[in-house]
Design an enzyme around this catalytic site. Structure first.
Site, mmCIF file in Angstrom:
data_model
loop_
_atom_site.group_PDB
_atom_site.id
_atom_site.type_symbol
_atom_site.label_atom_id
_atom_site.label_comp_id
_atom_site.label_asym_id
_atom_site.label_seq_id
_atom_site.Cartn_x
_atom_site.Cartn_y
_atom_site.Cartn_z
ATOM 1 N N VAL A 247 -6.009 0.324 12.816
ATOM 2 C CA VAL A 247 -6.628 0.855 14.040
ATOM 3 C C VAL A 247 -5.565 1.313 15.034
ATOM 4 O O VAL A 247 -4.745 0.513 15.483
ATOM 5 C CB VAL A 247 -7.509 -0.213 14.733
ATOM 6 C CG1 VAL A 247 -8.106 0.336 16.025
ATOM 7 C CG2 VAL A 247 -8.624 -0.689 13.811
ATOM 8 N N GLY B 228 1.097 8.604 12.000
ATOM 9 C CA GLY B 228 2.497 8.850 11.665
ATOM 10 C C GLY B 228 3.037 7.698 10.856
ATOM 11 O O GLY B 228 2.685 6.540 11.095
ATOM 12 N N ASP C 170 -13.245 8.810 10.128
ATOM 13 C CA ASP C 170 -12.041 7.995 10.325
ATOM 14 C C ASP C 170 -12.165 7.122 11.580
ATOM 15 O O ASP C 170 -11.891 5.919 11.544
ATOM 16 C CB ASP C 170 -10.823 8.924 10.425
ATOM 17 C CG ASP C 170 -9.553 8.153 10.750
ATOM 18 O OD1 ASP C 170 -9.094 7.382 9.893
ATOM 19 O OD2 ASP C 170 -9.032 8.314 11.875
ATOM 20 N N LYS D 202 -12.485 2.830 11.957
ATOM 21 C CA LYS D 202 -11.698 2.006 12.878
ATOM 22 C C LYS D 202 -12.618 1.180 13.790
ATOM 23 O O LYS D 202 -12.353 0.005 14.060
ATOM 24 C CB LYS D 202 -10.756 2.896 13.688
ATOM 25 C CG LYS D 202 -9.656 3.521 12.805
ATOM 26 C CD LYS D 202 -8.958 4.692 13.464
ATOM 27 C CE LYS D 202 -7.879 5.269 12.535
ATOM 28 N NZ LYS D 202 -7.358 6.570 13.009
ATOM 29 N N LYS E 17 -7.730 1.161 5.480
ATOM 30 C CA LYS E 17 -8.910 0.758 6.251
ATOM 31 C C LYS E 17 -10.088 0.308 5.385
ATOM 32 O O LYS E 17 -10.953 -0.440 5.847
ATOM 33 C CB LYS E 17 -9.377 1.930 7.134
ATOM 34 C CG LYS E 17 -8.405 2.315 8.228
ATOM 35 C CD LYS E 17 -8.903 3.505 9.052
ATOM 36 C CE LYS E 17 -8.640 4.828 8.384
ATOM 37 N NZ LYS E 17 -7.218 5.204 8.265
ATOM 38 N N GLY F 241 0.280 20.855 10.326
ATOM 39 C CA GLY F 241 0.294 19.595 9.574
ATOM 40 C C GLY F 241 -0.397 18.463 10.317
ATOM 41 O O GLY F 241 -0.351 17.320 9.884
ATOM 42 N N GLU G 250 -5.521 17.775 7.993
ATOM 43 C CA GLU G 250 -5.472 17.883 6.538
ATOM 44 C C GLU G 250 -6.125 19.197 6.089
ATOM 45 O O GLU G 250 -6.903 19.796 6.829
ATOM 46 C CB GLU G 250 -6.284 16.730 5.904
ATOM 47 C CG GLU G 250 -5.920 15.357 6.373
ATOM 48 C CD GLU G 250 -4.739 14.771 5.609
ATOM 49 O OE1 GLU G 250 -4.477 15.241 4.485
ATOM 50 O OE2 GLU G 250 -4.080 13.866 6.147
ATOM 51 N N GLY H 79 -2.804 3.263 14.898
ATOM 52 C CA GLY H 79 -1.385 3.448 14.584
ATOM 53 C C GLY H 79 -0.506 2.386 15.210
ATOM 54 O O GLY H 79 -0.636 1.200 14.905
ATOM 55 N N THR I 143 -2.257 1.889 0.185
ATOM 56 C CA THR I 143 -2.810 2.965 -0.646
ATOM 57 C C THR I 143 -3.886 3.695 0.166
ATOM 58 O O THR I 143 -4.320 3.194 1.205
ATOM 59 C CB THR I 143 -3.395 2.404 -1.966
ATOM 60 O OG1 THR I 143 -4.552 1.618 -1.679
ATOM 61 C CG2 THR I 143 -2.372 1.544 -2.706
#
Lengths: 314, 314
Positions: free
Chosen positions: B133, B297, B201, B205, B106, B187, B190, B135, B77
């Protein structure tokens, strides 16, 4: 874990010396002429000092180290080709005794992978071999965690001596023979550098990777190998004019193993410098991962052995 | 493994869609308004198609997904700060039921790490969080395998939006606002890019990494954070004249967490391009390791969740 270390070269010594710091106990260390054994834990510092003084780690029979009360055997004797002995026999004995085997020795994993896995299948012990590819780089663990079936191909720079030589040739405009002599003076290249500069060492590592991807089936004789000794000095100059350089690149997939000099972008990911190694892992759904780091050296390679021990102890 | 997936955004959807290929069975998928449940394994394709059509994955109560018969709960979520709810509560419930919890979210790992580990200590289930962390990059597993105590510091480029913006500003000589608008069109950024470009963000991490290194004790309020919105366009030109560029670098150690724009060599390891991420792990005995790959991704991040499931199933 209780650990027996076979081989007291740079890697074996470092594993023994670092084991305590990583929470393990060394119950045996052996070289080709002797062994030190103590079920209560050997005094590693004293044993390595004895090796420096007398040429061997102790007076015991090296064969007794195989029978010591260890949880994991660390096989760090020199890599041999063909039957990969005596390393293969050491691992075989550990697995027969239902103990784990952690290899820094490439021979058994490159030359007799299928037999190794068959022995493992009949044993309560497991086989691990992070240290055989890329020194400190976590290539094997990453491929395992991402599922080998999900990895179509792996490529990379896997021999520090060859890479150091190519880096210096490009940077200084010097010829192969000159740079190789320099590398030998620095201790980066062996007195007999054939194994490294003719691509054999990189090929063994790629064979191991191909075995991991395909679940076995490969040995050195399946590899297409070309070294760097035939590269003329001006090839690097011509490449540089075009923004490129030359690296000894190894490639492994289910279709086979190839090692040879390749043109790569001068500032690209694969153009690591000096003795650095890089492993590029292609994945079906996660894209390409690049893992670089120190590809050789006693303590560096020992950390890969210790990472295997950590995984086994979970 | 039998898996329940909470959250049907890009990562949750990809985990559900790929689970079968990786040998798992999905017994529940939930989003904020509904759930699909089937102890015999749900038809993931149909459920995701339903989500596209109706806006939700199914008619069941999302709360029932928490009570499904799963081995591992995947918490995907959206990341929330402070009390990290509802994600934290989901993980809490899985652990209370002695099930594993794998987080892509996270929030709980950055904001309530100590509580998370305390719940894990009382549970037969384990907590894993590779996907939080970098991807697809195997940062967490590598630090765990190399022993967190052996890692003095980790640094890296951990936000693709910020990195894309800086890369484009440097390459095209364009200003921040212009490039950000372009990134939004593509894209990559955001509609509200604050979380990414102001460094939050990347800081989350790094807080997670610091918690891993120190065994807990950190949350976002402990981080020193500066974003990239204040970088003047000519700063990148000045840096380039000196062979350098600017990257948003995050640093984590036992001493704390810092995120901010830093000058790095233009062709250096840390100067990854576009949306790529890189994690640099310093180790006591193995030198520096560089791990780079796709930092975001759906499928890419899902492969990190699937790697955690693989480790749990061993």
């Amino acid at each position: 874990m209780r650990v027996a270390v076979l081989g007291a070269g740079a890697v074996g010594r470092s594993v023994a010396a670092l084991a305590g710091e990583f929470g393990h106990e060394v119950v045996a260390v052996a070289d080709s002429s002797g062994a030190a054994l103590d079920d209560g834990g050997i005094d590693v510092e004293a044993v390595l000092a004895a090796k420096d003084e007398t040429g061997t780690v102790g007076d015991a029979d090296p064969a007794d180290a195989l029978e010591a009360d260890y949880d994991a055997l660390v096989e760090a004797t020199p890599t041999t080709l063909g039957d990969a002995q005596p390393g293969f026999g050491h691992v075989e004995r550990a697995l027969e005794r239902d103990r784990h085997a952690v290899l820094a020795n490439k021979g058994p994993v490159a030359e007799r992978y299928d037999e190794l896995r068959a022995l493992e299948a009949d044993s309560a012990g497991e086989v691990r071999f992070e240290a055989t590819v890329g020194g400190a780089i976590p290539a094997i663990a990453t491929i395992e965690d991402r599922e080998p079936e999900q990895v179509p191909a792996v490529r990379g720079v896997l021999n520090g001596t060859a890479n150091f030589t190519l880096t210096r040739m490009a940077a200084e405009g010097l010829g192969y023979d000159h740079v190789l002599a320099e590398a030998q003076d620095l201790g980066v290249a062996e007195a007999d550098p054939t194994f490294d500069v003719e691509g054999t060492d990189a090929a063994l590592k790629c064979v191991i990777l191909a075995n991991l991807l395909a679940g076995g089936g490969f040995s050195l004789e399946d590899a297409e190998v070309e070294g760097i000794s035939g590269i003329p000095g001006n090839a690097l100059e011509l490449a540089a004019e075009d923004g490129r350089t030359i690296r000894l690149i190894g490639e492994a997939s289910r279709d086979g193993v190839r090692v040879g000099p390749r043109l790569v972008p001068e500032n690209g990911t694969l153009a690591v410098s000096g003795t650095m190694n890089i492993v590029q892992i292609e994945t079906r759904h996660g894209g390409r991962m690049n893992l670089s780091g120190r590809g050789a050296g006693g303590p560096e390679t020992a950390t890969a052995v210790l990472a295997d021990l950590r995984r086994l102890s979970r």
